[in-house]
Scaffold this active site. Structure first.
Site, mmCIF file in Angstrom:
data_model
loop_
_atom_site.group_PDB
_atom_site.id
_atom_site.type_symbol
_atom_site.label_atom_id
_atom_site.label_comp_id
_atom_site.label_asym_id
_atom_site.label_seq_id
_atom_site.Cartn_x
_atom_site.Cartn_y
_atom_site.Cartn_z
ATOM 1 N NE ARG A 1 61.634 58.079 51.980
ATOM 2 C CZ ARG A 1 60.453 57.576 52.303
ATOM 3 N NH1 ARG A 1 59.369 58.267 52.051
ATOM 4 N NH2 ARG A 1 60.336 56.417 52.904
ATOM 5 C CE LYS B 1 52.931 47.784 51.510
ATOM 6 N NZ LYS B 1 54.011 48.600 50.952
HETATM 7 O O1 PNS Z 1 56.758 51.846 47.763
HETATM 8 P P1 PNS Z 1 56.926 50.691 48.709
HETATM 9 O O2 PNS Z 1 55.596 50.322 49.306
HETATM 10 O O3 PNS Z 1 57.993 50.939 49.732
HETATM 11 O O4 PNS Z 1 57.414 49.440 47.814
HETATM 12 C C1 PNS Z 1 57.615 48.183 48.405
HETATM 13 C C2 PNS Z 1 57.787 47.094 47.328
HETATM 14 C C3 PNS Z 1 56.646 47.100 46.335
HETATM 15 C C4 PNS Z 1 59.079 47.301 46.578
HETATM 16 C C5 PNS Z 1 57.857 45.721 48.086
HETATM 17 O O5 PNS Z 1 56.790 45.620 48.976
HETATM 18 C C6 PNS Z 1 57.804 44.520 47.143
HETATM 19 O O6 PNS Z 1 58.729 44.260 46.407
HETATM 20 N N1 PNS Z 1 56.692 43.769 47.184
HETATM 21 C C7 PNS Z 1 56.462 42.625 46.344
HETATM 22 C C8 PNS Z 1 56.542 41.330 47.135
HETATM 23 C C9 PNS Z 1 57.980 40.898 47.352
HETATM 24 O O7 PNS Z 1 58.708 40.622 46.423
HETATM 25 N N2 PNS Z 1 58.380 40.854 48.633
HETATM 26 C C10 PNS Z 1 59.700 40.428 49.044
HETATM 27 C C11 PNS Z 1 60.639 41.608 49.197
HETATM 28 S S1 PNS Z 1 61.977 41.089 50.193
#
Ligand code: PNS
Length: 165
Positions: free
Chosen positions: A90, A41
């Site tokens: 949000r 990211k």
């Molecule tokens: O603050 P964000 O970037 O919206 O958070 C996103 C987050 C960290 C919650 C999401 O990208 C995540 O859980 N990433 C870890 C990888 C994972 O488990 N992905 C599958 C989710 S369906």
């Protein structure tokens, strides 16, 4: 004892995140703020910096702990013995992605549920991306993040400007 994980990128933490952390910490026995370690990211702050900043702004909350994680969120939740994942909503635009994520997570780990907190109206427009955009062009971010975080963001952009000189 109910443990929750509040995951995110937190690049950087905003007043909107802090509002969710404070409210979730009131209804949970233990809240783990999980900071995603994902260089794909291209975050502004390293994961160590994001963890440090979150620890500073949550120091007044005794049942809140901040940790980084990599890989699947549900694996981190299971390892941490968490009962639930907390996310903030949000606006309706967040809903589709959040629904898909929570249903996928529940499919992989049926014992870990997701609960949503609706963001305080005061912060409904706010995101880490907006904070970075405003700061990058030299605007004030004092309304969006705690003073200590505003200092770190300013410092980071100053360092970046020095590097490209
Ligand atoms: O603050 P964000 O970037 O919206 O958070 C996103 C987050 C960290 C919650 C999401 O990208 C995540 O859980 N990433 C870890 C990888 C994972 O488990 N992905 C599958 C989710 S369906």
């Amino acid at each position: 004892m109910k443990t929750a994980i509040y995951p995110g990128s937190f690049d950087p933490v905003t007043f909107g995140h802090l509002d969710i952390i404070e409210r979730a910490s009131q209804v949970m026995d233990h809240l783990i703020v999980g900071v995603l370690n994902n260089n794909a990211k291209s975050p502004l702050f390293s994961v160590e910096e994001r963890v440090k900043m979150l620890r500073e702004v949550t120091a007044h909350l005794p049942n809140v702990e901040v940790q980084s994680f990599g890989g699947l969120l549900v694996d981190f939740a299971v390892q941490s013995n968490a009962d639930v994942i907390v996310r903030g909503l949000r606006a309706i635009t967040d809903f589709e992605y959040e629904l898909q994520m929570s249903q996928t997570n529940r499919k992989i780990a049926p014992d870990v549920d997701t609960i949503f907190f609706t963001t305080n109206l005061k912060y409904a427009y706010l995101s880490s991306s907006i904070v970075k955009e405003v700061a990058m062009y030299g605007g004030s971010i004092d309304e969006f993040v705690p003073p200590v975080i505003a200092g770190y963001v300013r410092q980071k952009f100053e360092q970046k400007r020095e590097l490209i000189k």
